[in-house]
Structures are given as structure tokens and as C-alpha cells.
Design an enzyme around this catalytic site. Structure first.
Site, short mmCIF file in Angstrom:
data_model
loop_
_atom_site.label_atom_id
_atom_site.label_comp_id
_atom_site.label_asym_id
_atom_site.label_seq_id
_atom_site.Cartn_x
_atom_site.Cartn_y
_atom_site.Cartn_z
N HIS A 76 47.27 40.02 43.14
CA HIS A 76 47.89 38.75 43.54
C HIS A 76 48.92 38.28 42.52
CE1 HIS A 76 44.79 36.62 40.99
NE2 HIS A 76 45.83 35.83 40.78
N ASP A 121 41.59 43.14 44.80
CA ASP A 121 42.61 42.43 44.01
C ASP A 121 42.87 43.19 42.71
OD1 ASP A 121 44.40 40.52 43.17
OD2 ASP A 121 42.87 39.06 42.57
N SER A 216 44.64 35.09 35.21
CA SER A 216 44.56 36.15 36.23
C SER A 216 45.09 37.47 35.71
CB SER A 216 45.36 35.75 37.46
OG SER A 216 44.56 35.15 38.42
#
Length: 271
Positions: A76, A121, A216
Site C-alpha cells: 500500500h 500487503d 508502514s
């Protein structure tokens, strides 16, 4: 049970950037929530990513160096990247040992990545030049193929990044931070996130020590006593939109679920 699930499910926070496909989170700012300051050369595999997207949008994520040419991060983070600046070997975010900028970066998203659910992901990035291997820049070991069935439940693990210090932080951290927390079983984690799969791994965040916005793609590391070395077991993926310091688990992509794909794309594989 239904009341608890209704209160704590849904509304997840992407731990890194504004998310155009499905707005699950906040923008970029901050530090690891409740973490400690990293020391020089403590996390030589930690890489910072300054990501440029269409329409002059920018975001910040983390990544892990797994060889001289390849990084692992969250899909992402980089699915819309048109340029990436790589910050290698630094504790101070803007003072890396090696700085690489690449337009039209070589991005390998997992073929089954789903931006709606954040299943799979995970992404590989290929650097345009070799990382300069030294005390401050060094690849992290992946789990061996023989370890693919290890759950890592309840082991102590370390997450690092430049993510938010708390939910009120409004600026990207200048200094790398880390938290050491225990891995939570998926059976426990599913009480907070109904979409948890085996390809996820969760970390307990009791006391407000957690990954947060800006983290992230960064690493979750376990020190394997059988190898006497650090091993990359997770990639920071998401958390609750209600905040990083509320005690809900942080969710990572489980690296052992993707060892074959990583090996096929990058050639990096351990027995």
C-alpha cells in the site's frame, strides 16, 4: 462477544500514508508511538522511503534491506509510486549514509495484493545501484524455508520506524525509534480485527507502545537464538483508526507466508 467485535472491528488505520484506493487512515506524520531512540548502527537494515505519487502527492514509509539490491515494504506504500527517494543507513532521517533517488522505480507488488482488504500487503523494490554495505547499512536475514510454519506467537519482537510518537503528533520524526513488544496470537488478534488471516502477524501494544502513522512498510524483527541473528518476520501494515495508543494490536504482513514469492522475484532465499 458481538458487542466487543462491533466496538473494535472496522475503521483501521494504515500505518503510513494517505490511502487513495480505500481511505483507511491518516496522512504522514510522527514517530513510533511510545518508543525508544535508536542508536547508531542498531538497525542497519532500516530504510526510509520518500514516495512521490501522481498530482504532486508525497508520503513516507519504511522498508527493510534484504540484499544489496532489494528491499521489502508494504504494497500500500508504493502501489502508486512514480518516484522514490531511498534513505539508507541513518538514524537521523535526513542524514543517511546513502541516498538514492529513482524516477520510475522498479516496484514488484504481490500479484494478489488487495487494496480494499490489505490482503497480501507486501512489495519488493529493486534499487538502481548496490547498497553500500557497512556497519550502518546491512541486509536483514529472512526466515528459512524450514521455518515457514513457525507462528512466532508470544516471542519478543522489535518494530522500528519514523512513525508518530502519539496520536497528537503533527510532524515526521527526525530520529529513528523502536518498540520491543510480544507477538500476539492470531486467535487473540481476531477479536480486534475480523479480517485477520494466517498471512498476518500481530503485535501487542499494551501501554501505548505501538507502530503508528509513518511506520508502514517497516520491519518487525525477531532475534532467533538458533541462528544467533535478527530475522525479519513482519512488515508493518495497519492498525486502528481510533489511534495508535489505544491498546489495539498492530498488524503486520507475515514474511514466512511469502518466502517463495520473495525468492522468485529477488533471488533471496534461506534454507
Amino acid at each position: 462477544m458481538q458487542i466487543r467485535l462491533a466496538l473494535v472491528s472496522l475503521l483501521m488505520l494504515i500505518q503510513g500514508r494517505s490511502f487513495n484506493c480505500l481511505d483507511l487512515g491518516h496522512g504522514i506524520d510522527g514517530r513510533i508511538s511510545g518508543g525508544k531512540l535508536a542508536e547508531a548502527n542498531q538497525f542497519p537494515y532500516q530504510v526510509g522511503l520518500s514516495i512521490e505519487e501522481p498530482n504532486d502527492l508525497f508520503s513516507w514509509c519504511g522498508a527493510s534491506l534484504i540484499s544489496e539490491r532489494y528491499l521489502l515494504t508494504a504494497a500500500h506504500c508504493v502501489e502508486k509510486a512514480v518516484a522514490i527517494t531511498y534513505y539508507l543507513g541513518g538514524v537521523l532521517r535526513l542524514a543517511p549514509r546513502q541516498l538514492i533517488r529513482m524516477t520510475k522505480p522498479e516496484v514488484h507488488l504481490h500479484p494478489d495484493f488487495d487494496c480494499q482488504t490489505l490482503d497480501n500487503d507486501i512489495a519488493l523494490l529493486r534499487l538502481p545501484e548496490d547498497a553500500i554495505i557497512c556497519d550502518s547499512i546491512r541486509p536483514i536475514r529472512l526466515p528459512g524455508i524450514s521455518s515457514r510454519s513457525v507462528s512466532y506467537d508470544y516471542v519478543l519482537a522489535v518494530a522500528s520506524g519514523w512513525g508518530r510518537m502519539n496520536d497528537e503528533s503533527t510532524a515526521i520524526s527526525d530520529t529513528l525509534r523502536y518498540v520491543a513488544r510480544f507477538v500476539e496470537s492470531n486467535e487473540d488478534c481476531i477479536y480486534c480485527y475480523t479480517n485477520i488471516k494466517y498471512s498476518n502477524i500481530c503485535m501487542d501494544t499494551t501501554g501505548g507502545q505501538s507502530t503508528c502513522t509513518g511506520d508502514s512498510g517497516g520491519p518487525l524483527i525477531y532475534n532467533d537464538p538458533t541462528q544467533n541473528t535478527d530475522v525479519l518476520i513482519g512488515i508493518t501494515s495497519y492498525g486502528k483508526k481510533s489511534g495508535c495508543t489505544k491498546g489495539f494490536p498492530s498488524v503486520f504482513t507475515r514474511v514466512t507466508s511469502y518466502l517463495d514469492w520473495i525468492g522468485e522475484v529477488s533471488g533471496v532465499i534461506y534454507s
